[in-house]
Write a protein that holds these residues in place. Structure first.
Motif, PDB file in Angstrom:
ATOM      1  N   LEU A  40       0.439   4.062   7.730  1.00  0.00           N
ATOM      2  CA  LEU A  40       0.691   3.405   7.280  1.00  0.00           C
ATOM      3  C   LEU A  40       1.873   2.051   7.238  1.00  0.00           C
ATOM      4  CD1 LEU A  40      -1.263   2.447   3.887  1.00  0.00           C
ATOM      5  CD2 LEU A  40      -1.900   0.952   6.364  1.00  0.00           C
ATOM      6  N   ALA A  41       2.903   3.331   6.501  1.00  0.00           N
ATOM      7  CA  ALA A  41       4.412   2.763   6.719  1.00  0.00           C
ATOM      8  C   ALA A  41       4.390   3.165   8.534  1.00  0.00           C
ATOM      9  CB  ALA A  41       5.161   4.379   5.880  1.00  0.00           C
ATOM     10  N   LYS A  92      10.022   2.887   4.074  1.00  0.00           N
ATOM     11  CA  LYS A  92       9.313   3.229   5.118  1.00  0.00           C
ATOM     12  C   LYS A  92       9.770   4.703   5.768  1.00  0.00           C
ATOM     13  CE  LYS A  92       9.236   2.090   9.682  1.00  0.00           C
ATOM     14  NZ  LYS A  92       8.657   1.582  10.737  1.00  0.00           N
ATOM     15  N   ASP A  93      11.315   4.715   5.905  1.00  0.00           N
ATOM     16  CA  ASP A  93      11.606   6.153   5.896  1.00  0.00           C
ATOM     17  C   ASP A  93      11.747   6.880   5.443  1.00  0.00           C
ATOM     18  OD1 ASP A  93      13.340   4.617   8.429  1.00  0.00           O
ATOM     19  OD2 ASP A  93      15.240   4.065   6.926  1.00  0.00           O
ATOM     20  N   TYR A  94      11.257   6.591   4.075  1.00  0.00           N
ATOM     21  CA  TYR A  94      10.824   8.392   3.182  1.00  0.00           C
ATOM     22  C   TYR A  94       9.801   8.734   3.076  1.00  0.00           C
ATOM     23  CZ  TYR A  94      14.031   6.318  -0.669  1.00  0.00           C
ATOM     24  OH  TYR A  94      15.941   6.099  -1.439  1.00  0.00           O
ATOM     25  N   TYR A  95       9.309   8.669   4.468  1.00  0.00           N
ATOM     26  CA  TYR A  95       8.188   9.181   4.846  1.00  0.00           C
ATOM     27  C   TYR A  95       8.244   9.668   6.210  1.00  0.00           C
ATOM     28  CZ  TYR A  95       5.009   6.471   1.726  1.00  0.00           C
ATOM     29  OH  TYR A  95       4.258   5.616   0.975  1.00  0.00           O
ATOM     30  N   GLY A 109       1.090  -0.996  -0.174  1.00  0.00           N
ATOM     31  CA  GLY A 109      -0.051   0.643   0.143  1.00  0.00           C
ATOM     32  C   GLY A 109       0.860   1.394  -0.303  1.00  0.00           C
ATOM     33  N   LEU A 110       2.008   0.888   0.243  1.00  0.00           N
ATOM     34  CA  LEU A 110       3.120   2.271   0.312  1.00  0.00           C
ATOM     35  C   LEU A 110       3.503   2.394  -1.566  1.00  0.00           C
ATOM     36  CD1 LEU A 110       5.041   1.624   3.484  1.00  0.00           C
ATOM     37  CD2 LEU A 110       2.961   3.448   2.993  1.00  0.00           C
ATOM     38  N   GLY A 111       3.454   4.178  -1.363  1.00  0.00           N
ATOM     39  CA  GLY A 111       4.071   4.176  -3.415  1.00  0.00           C
ATOM     40  C   GLY A 111       5.504   5.157  -3.117  1.00  0.00           C
ATOM     41  N   LEU A 112       5.603   4.926  -1.586  1.00  0.00           N
ATOM     42  CA  LEU A 112       7.320   5.241  -1.869  1.00  0.00           C
ATOM     43  C   LEU A 112       8.414   4.338  -1.139  1.00  0.00           C
ATOM     44  CD1 LEU A 112       7.374   8.996  -0.153  1.00  0.00           C
ATOM     45  CD2 LEU A 112       7.843   8.504  -2.611  1.00  0.00           C
ATOM     46  N   PRO A 113       9.584   3.760  -1.525  1.00  0.00           N
ATOM     47  CA  PRO A 113      10.348   2.681  -1.953  1.00  0.00           C
ATOM     48  C   PRO A 113      10.319   2.356  -0.262  1.00  0.00           C
ATOM     49  CG  PRO A 113      11.814   4.952  -2.653  1.00  0.00           C
ATOM     50  CD  PRO A 113      10.324   5.043  -2.420  1.00  0.00           C
TER      51      PRO A 113
END
Length: 706
Positions: free
Chosen positions: A255-256, A208-211, A202-206
């Motif tokens: 979510l991340a 969790k850290d990117y968030y 469900g994430l669009g970035l590579p």
């Protein structure tokens, strides 16, 4: 379904590497997608090649092999072979993958031309029509986002939690996965049977850290711009699109926070959590799993794996407390993003602008034929593989590869038997696992049946949806049935190889059984340094930090004594430290390789290269004088290591390299060229290196595992 415990040799390096898609979202082949998955006696004793198959003019005499072996082997080649504008990396893998693409291009062109007169329902017709529909750019552009409007209208009509849950159930049933992933795989505790697995997504970035990390604020900002642009392309007003984009980022950030880091995702304990349907409902009281399974047409008896309970608890919390409008923004954007490659060019351009240019540094999109060919691979990849094998893969190549596999596997067995740090009790179980290895070469013994898939010549979007649903249902049909170890998770045209710990198979697709990995005209040293090390790599995965947690039947069981396990960890910790110390980007000296994230691949490289070296010398014993015989001025040992380094030659754009360092379980290729050899006395002896040379590790820092 994404299977995070599969062990591919290298990061997917071209659109030819895509696995069978479970939904239209997965055929994302132009942009770097965010992270969400290497001859016995007869052949070995072949005469030394009459001609050279290793161009020694590519070696750089100005670079000392003992100081910078990767530079010695590859610097001249890299300088002379810049990365093409439509790629984020270029090297030996990529060249071979490009050759595979060109062959596939010929196949789909031929299928397109003959599709109308082909046997109705044949794979030739399906492939031809699918490719034709994707190449009809005028019709696709004229349609704009019309094919997506029914789904967007459905999202607009959501009014409450029950509606959102029903939407997720319904979209899943079409092969269009929302928020999480679901599919089949062997049961970690009874690998002979297939069960269902629900996994976080469900994430669009590579990662969790990117968030959250300040380092990636610019990327977060660019992501929000892309989200807003995507929404605007479907008619959402600019101000509203900006608000919805902010909502999407907030949604994904929540979510991340409950998602696994790439390192944690490598732990099998985080990939399996068997529950009954009733107990799953306790984790997600607002999401009815029985209703979900009914919608999918799946019967769940004893239970399934709710693999990451923390993630699903957060998912449920958001079902209950996140405003419907924010859910709509999230679902709306991901519907657009997932369909972008099948909509008009403005959608494709917007997606590429973020994932290609901003995130990965890729200057230009791939030409349309490559993008569409990626969709063909994602939709009917094994069918295309059947035509590919018929065209290019000769039976003799498979036979030679089988002999090489046997020779390298036997070398691994000998190494295990002769380990000085492992007890007899654990050795016996390691050999028992070795005895159950199943090597698979080239292509499946039995091809998939595609008779239930309807493809039309004039509707690219509809064809993608049909293939997504067909492949999803094909996967779900395995649940509750015995595991078929002869199934493949890669297509024959894929330039890669993999090990699967849950069925204990090592797999070598046809496309990798070519130069520079394997060459029928090459001397043994070249082949063992290439495909031999690949074979050893995949076999060694059975005994890396993850594979060692599975037994020979594919069950997640401990077969180690406590003392042996501690000795193993002590040795692997040294390899973690070795790779932690690498800083591969000159302009980012503080960005290190993650030794824990890349540990499995580094163990496999080290074990695989040692095993292949042993197998080479077993073969050379059958050829009197061959050990000292030189080709182009280089001994067999030298050519073995030269071949290994040549496989890993290449370069990568800095932005893409950063993404890889954060999310990819493989170390950068240039480090794989030197990492394993620097731990081997055989390398130092071959090139007359001395203590203190960069490629010579002191005894206390040398890593020896298998």
């Amino acid at each position: 379904m994404t299977k995070p415990y599969l062990k591919p040799l290298a990061l997917a390096v071209s659109l030819a590497l895509s696995l069978a898609a479970c939904g239209k979202q997965e055929a994302n082949n132009d942009q770097a997608a965010p992270a969400k998955p290497s001859t016995a006696a007869a052949a070995a004793a072949a005469p030394v090649a009459k001609k050279s198959v290793f161009d020694v003019s590519e070696l750089d005499p100005n670079i000392n092999a003992c100081q910078d072996f990767n530079g010695f082997v590859s610097a001249k080649w890299v300088a002379a072979n810049p990365i093409p504008d439509d790629r984020t990396r270029w090297g030996a893998f990529d060249q071979l993958a490009e050759n595979s693409l060109n062959t596939q291009h010929d196949i789909v062109d031929e299928a397109n031309k003959g599709a109308d007169s082909a046997k109705p329902g044949s794979i030739e017709q399906k492939i031809g029509w699918l490719y034709r529909s994707g190449m009809d750019e005028a019709a696709i552009n004229k349609a704009g986002f019309d094919p997506l409007k029914p789904q967007l209208e459905q999202i607009a009509g959501l009014k409450n939690t029950a509606d959102i849950v029903s939407y997720i159930d319904q979209r899943f049933s079409q092969g269009d996965k929302q928020v999480f992933d679901f599919g089949s795989s062997p049961d970690f505790q009874d690998a002979k049977m297939q069960i269902g697995y629900a996994n976080e997504s469900g994430l669009g970035l590579p990662t969790k850290d990117y968030y959250t990390k300040p380092d990636y604020k610019n990327l977060r900002d660019a992501y929000v711009v892309y989200i807003a642009k995507s929404l605007q392309l479907t008619g959402v007003a600019e101000a509203d699109a900006k608000k919805q984009a902010d909502d999407v980022l907030k949604f994904e950030t929540e979510l991340a926070a409950a998602s696994l880091s790439p390192v944690d995702a490598r732990d099998p304990k985080n990939q399996y959590h068997f529950v009954s349907v009733k107990d799953a409902d306790k984790v997600t009281p607002h999401f009815d799993w029985a209703k979900f399974f009914t919608a999918q047409g799946v019967t769940i008896d004893k239970g399934f794996s709710l693999s990451q309970p923390k993630f699903f608890a957060q998912f449920d919390k958001m079902l209950a407390s996140t405003p419907v409008a924010q859910w709509q923004a999230y679902l709306r954007f991901h519907a657009i993003d997932g369909a972008a490659n099948y909509l008009s060019q403005d959608f494709q351009d917007a997606r590429f602008a973020f994932y290609g240019e901003t995130l990965s540094g890729q200057p230009k999109q791939k030409p349309r034929w490559k993008r569409v060919l990626g969709s063909v691979n994602g939709s009917v990849g094994e069918a295309l593989g059947q035509l590919y094998v018929n065209k290019v893969f000769k039976p003799e190549a498979k036979q030679r590869a089988e002999v090489l596999v046997d020779n390298v596997r036997n070398a691994l067995k000998t190494r295990i038997e002769n380990l000085d740090w492992m007890s007899a009790e654990t050795k016996a179980k390691a050999i028992a696992k070795w005895n159950t290895f199943l090597p698979k070469i080239g292509y499946p013994e039995k091809w998939r049946d595609w008779s239930g898939l309807e493809i039309k010549p004039d509707s690219y979007f509809a064809n993608a949806e049909a293939a997504g649903k067909f492949n999803y249902q094909y996967d779900l049909a395995k649940i509750g049935k015995p595991t078929d170890r002869k199934d493949w998770s890669m297509t024959p045209q894929t330039v890669n190889a993999y090990y699967n710990p849950t069925d204990n198979t090592i797999n070598f697709p046809a496309a990798i059984l070519q130069p520079p990995f394997f060459d029928a005209d090459a001397d043994d040293a070249i082949n063992y340094g290439g495909i031999g090390a690949v074979i050893g790599h995949e076999a060694s995965h059975g005994f890396d930090d993850q594979g060692s947690q599975f037994d020979g039947e594919g069950n997640n069981k401990n077969w180690w004594t406590k003392d042996d396990s501690e000795k193993f960890v002590a040795r692997t910790d040294k390899l973690v430290k070795q790779f932690d110390d690498y800083t591969p980007l000159k302009d980012k000296p503080d960005l290190h390789v993650n030794g824990k994230l890349t540990l499995g691949e580094n163990i496999a490289d080290l074990g695989g290269l040692n095993v292949a070296y042993d197998a080479l010398h077993t073969a050379l014993k059958t050829q009197p004088g061959s050990t000292d015989q030189k080709v182009d001025g280089y001994s067999a040992d030298q050519r073995f290591f030269l071949s290994w380094a040549r496989v890993w030659r290449g370069s990568v754009r800095e932005k893409q390299a950063v993404v890889y360092l954060n999310s990819d379980p493989h170390a950068p290729a240039m480090l794989r060229a030197i990492g394993a050899p620097s731990n081997m006395e055989a390398f130092a002896a071959a090139f007359q290196c001395k203590p203190g040379d960069a490629m010579v590790r002191s005894t206390d820092k040398q890593v020896k595992i298998w």
